[in-house]
Scaffold this active site. Structure first.
Site, PDB file in Angstrom:
ATOM      1  N   GLU A 275      -5.685  37.754 -34.527  1.00 14.51           N
ATOM      2  CA  GLU A 275      -5.123  36.681 -33.698  1.00 14.51           C
ATOM      3  C   GLU A 275      -6.190  35.645 -33.340  1.00 14.51           C
ATOM      4  O   GLU A 275      -5.942  34.435 -33.356  1.00 14.51           O
ATOM      5  CB  GLU A 275      -4.540  37.254 -32.414  1.00 14.51           C
ATOM      6  CG  GLU A 275      -3.352  38.177 -32.630  1.00 14.51           C
ATOM      7  CD  GLU A 275      -3.025  38.933 -31.355  1.00 14.51           C
ATOM      8  OE1 GLU A 275      -2.352  38.373 -30.485  1.00 14.51           O
ATOM      9  OE2 GLU A 275      -3.473  40.093 -31.211  1.00 14.51           O
TER      10      GLU A 275
ATOM     11  N   LYS B  25       0.018  50.014 -26.305  1.00 19.65           N
ATOM     12  CA  LYS B  25      -0.354  48.872 -27.151  1.00 19.65           C
ATOM     13  C   LYS B  25      -1.643  49.070 -27.951  1.00 19.65           C
ATOM     14  O   LYS B  25      -2.617  49.615 -27.473  1.00 19.65           O
ATOM     15  CB  LYS B  25      -0.515  47.601 -26.303  1.00 19.65           C
ATOM     16  CG  LYS B  25       0.747  47.058 -25.695  1.00 19.65           C
ATOM     17  CD  LYS B  25       1.852  46.763 -26.700  1.00 19.65           C
ATOM     18  CE  LYS B  25       1.517  45.610 -27.611  1.00 19.65           C
ATOM     19  NZ  LYS B  25       1.458  44.324 -26.906  1.00 19.65           N
TER      20      LYS B  25
ATOM     21  N   HIS C 107       9.758  31.574 -48.000  1.00 17.16           N
ATOM     22  CA  HIS C 107      10.476  31.280 -46.744  1.00 17.16           C
ATOM     23  C   HIS C 107      10.444  32.487 -45.808  1.00 17.16           C
ATOM     24  O   HIS C 107      11.315  32.626 -44.945  1.00 17.16           O
ATOM     25  CB  HIS C 107      11.928  30.859 -46.983  1.00 17.16           C
ATOM     26  CG  HIS C 107      12.097  29.828 -48.062  1.00 17.16           C
ATOM     27  ND1 HIS C 107      12.183  28.484 -47.813  1.00 17.16           N
ATOM     28  CD2 HIS C 107      12.155  29.957 -49.419  1.00 17.16           C
ATOM     29  CE1 HIS C 107      12.310  27.824 -48.948  1.00 17.16           C
ATOM     30  NE2 HIS C 107      12.279  28.696 -49.943  1.00 17.16           N
TER      31      HIS C 107
ATOM     32  N   SER D 147      -3.973  47.224 -24.186  1.00 20.03           N
ATOM     33  CA  SER D 147      -3.411  46.424 -23.100  1.00 20.03           C
ATOM     34  C   SER D 147      -3.822  47.044 -21.775  1.00 20.03           C
ATOM     35  O   SER D 147      -3.930  48.269 -21.660  1.00 20.03           O
ATOM     36  CB  SER D 147      -1.893  46.394 -23.224  1.00 20.03           C
ATOM     37  OG  SER D 147      -1.298  46.123 -21.973  1.00 20.03           O
TER      38      SER D 147
END
Ligand code: ARG
Length: 466
Positions: A292, A285, A158, A279
């Site tokens: 992804e 970043k 979970h 970024s």
């Protein structure tokens, strides 16, 4: 002045331009060029062997096809959009080069058995490459599992901290999944490994062809038994898409974990700079784009599977032009899966693993609550009772702001006299992991044995024969 279509004999009007563009598959079926040429060379050799065409014509055809292969490879092939697809482009060019001889190549053959043959040849090659790429990712995972064999991390259910596990054990779970994926790829390979050529348009051919000979030349294990089935089904392509869709789902789950583990909050791993991007506005970043994107691209592969299943549903036998829609999902899925595997293999091999961050995340909480219950069970307390008792202990710890793994024996004894002097030591993450020696469990020696077993299995797995 428009040039004539190879099938133009019965037509009085030129094809509408819009129809020409709509029905053309040339934009994508160029991918089949190599397979189409291989298939045609084998067909020509068989026709000559069976004396359906002369040996001289076969030689001219083969020479012409080899020239065409070089033209395509060098970018010098004169593609003709008006010729609908790769098969007619190559045939028309062959006729330009060889005249009469080239006009005989399509004897005892139809584009229907031709395209099915091409797609199977193509898929076998892509399957072999994807299987090898999956092997590369397995190796990278095993490499990290061996390098960090002692590292303990919180195991989750979970996405809540559950029990301590070895990081290596967690990585090896993906090695197992990929092993099954490779099994499915290999099953799909076996089903693709059947020669349709010789089925003709749908009914077979009156010429004395030798299908077994063509199968041998092209490396197919079997010939299709039913000509109608041979030109009309694409179940082998569905199986391929299904295997890679599931493979991508596995990769996507792993990538989700890489993204999570790369966060400041987790900090379990750090992907190499070479596998991240920045970024355009935030100088701070470092984004795990590769992970992804693999996660994101899973959608298109699953979509490809659904697309082909839907295309096939409701098609009457035998060939229907709908089947031309089989190619783009297959090509796209093959590219996506192979690239994803290869790039992930590198990303995994080069990522830094922060064992101390994992270990820290596994302390200060209640990951060893099950161990406390198991301890009491060893001392004769029924499990359900032990579970309840330790639940109370956890509640106490939460109120008191304490961690289970730093309670003293005296504190433990307040909850049950069964807690002995060794109890506190038994509630460390190390002790918890070490105790789980059951087959497939997370104890160090068990995981080390699992790694060795996987390495043996991998080393015995032969590359798919193309
Ligand atoms: N481009 C076609 C396809 O991909 C080739 C087969 C065409 N056959 C036909 N009878 N029109 O399916």
């Amino acid at each position: 002045m428009k040039r004539k279509k190879p099938w133009g004999g019965r037509f009085k009007m030129d094809t509408d331009r819009m129809v020409e563009a709509f029905t053309s598959s040339l934009a994508f079926d160029r991918n089949l060029a190599g397979a189409d040429i291989r298939g045609s060379i084998a067909h020509a050799r068989m026709l000559a062997k069976q004396k359906i065409i002369t040996a001289k014509d076969a030689r001219a055809i083969i020479r012409g096809l080899e020239e065409i292969r070089r033209e395509i490879d060098s970018g010098g092939f004169p593609w003709r959009e008006d010729l609908e697809d790769i098969h007619m482009n190559i045939e028309a060019r062959l006729i330009e080069k060889t005249g009469e001889a080239g006009k005989r190549l399509h004897t005892a053959r139809s584009r229907n058995d031709q395209v099915a043959t091409d797609l199977r040849l193509y898929l076998k090659e892509r399957l072999a490459a994807i299987d090898a790429a999956a092997g590369a990712l397995q190796k990278a995972l095993i490499g990290q599992a061996k390098r960090h064999l002692g590292a303990i991390m919180p195991g989750y259910t979970h996405l809540q901290q559950a029990q301590p596990v070895l990081f290596s054990h967690h990585l090896m779970a993906y090695v197992e999944m990929l092993g099954r994926d490779r099994g499915r790829l290999r099953d799909a390979f076996a089903r693709a490994d059947v020669l349709p050529l010789g089925a003709g348009a749908l009914a077979g051919t009156p010429f004395p062809i030798d299908r077994a000979y063509v199968a041998k030349l092209l490396g197919f294990s079997k010939v299709a038994e039913n000509s109608i089935d041979a030109v009309s089904d694409r179940d082998f392509a569905v199986e391929f898409l299904s295997a890679v869709a599931l493979l991508m789902v596995h990769l996507s789950r792993f990538c989700e974990e890489l993204v999570l583990w790369s966060t400041t909050e987790f900090g379990f791993v750090e992907l190499s700079d070479a596998f991240c991007t920045g970024s355009s506005i935030m100088p701070n970043k470092k984004n795990p784009d590769v992970a992804e994107l693999v996660r994101g691209k899973t959608g298109r592969v699953v979509g490809g599977l659904v697309s082909l299943l839907t295309t096939l549903k409701g098609l009457p036998l035998s060939y229907n032009k709908d089947l031309q829609e089989d190619k783009e999902p297959v090509f796209d899925a093959a590219d996506t899966a192979e690239q994803s595997l290869l790039i992930l293999a590198q990303a995994v091999a080069t990522m830094a693993v922060h064992a101390e961050r994992m270990r820290a995340a596994a302390s200060g909480g209640f990951l060893t609550a099950t161990d406390a219950a198991d301890y009491l069970v060893e001392k004769g307390v029924p499990f359900r009772e032990a579970h309840h008792l330790v639940g109370g202990l956890v509640a106490h710890c939460i109120d008191a702001g304490r961690a289970l793994d730093d309670l003293t024996a005296a504190e433990l004894r307040k909850f049950s006299p069964k807690f002995g002097a060794d109890a506190a030591r038994r509630l460390t993450a190390e002790s918890s992991v070490a105790s789980r020696k059951s087959t497939g469990g997370t104890a160090r020696a068990t995981v080390a044995a699992a790694i060795r077993k996987s390495e043996r299995t991998l080393s015995k797995l032969k590359p798919l024969p193309i």
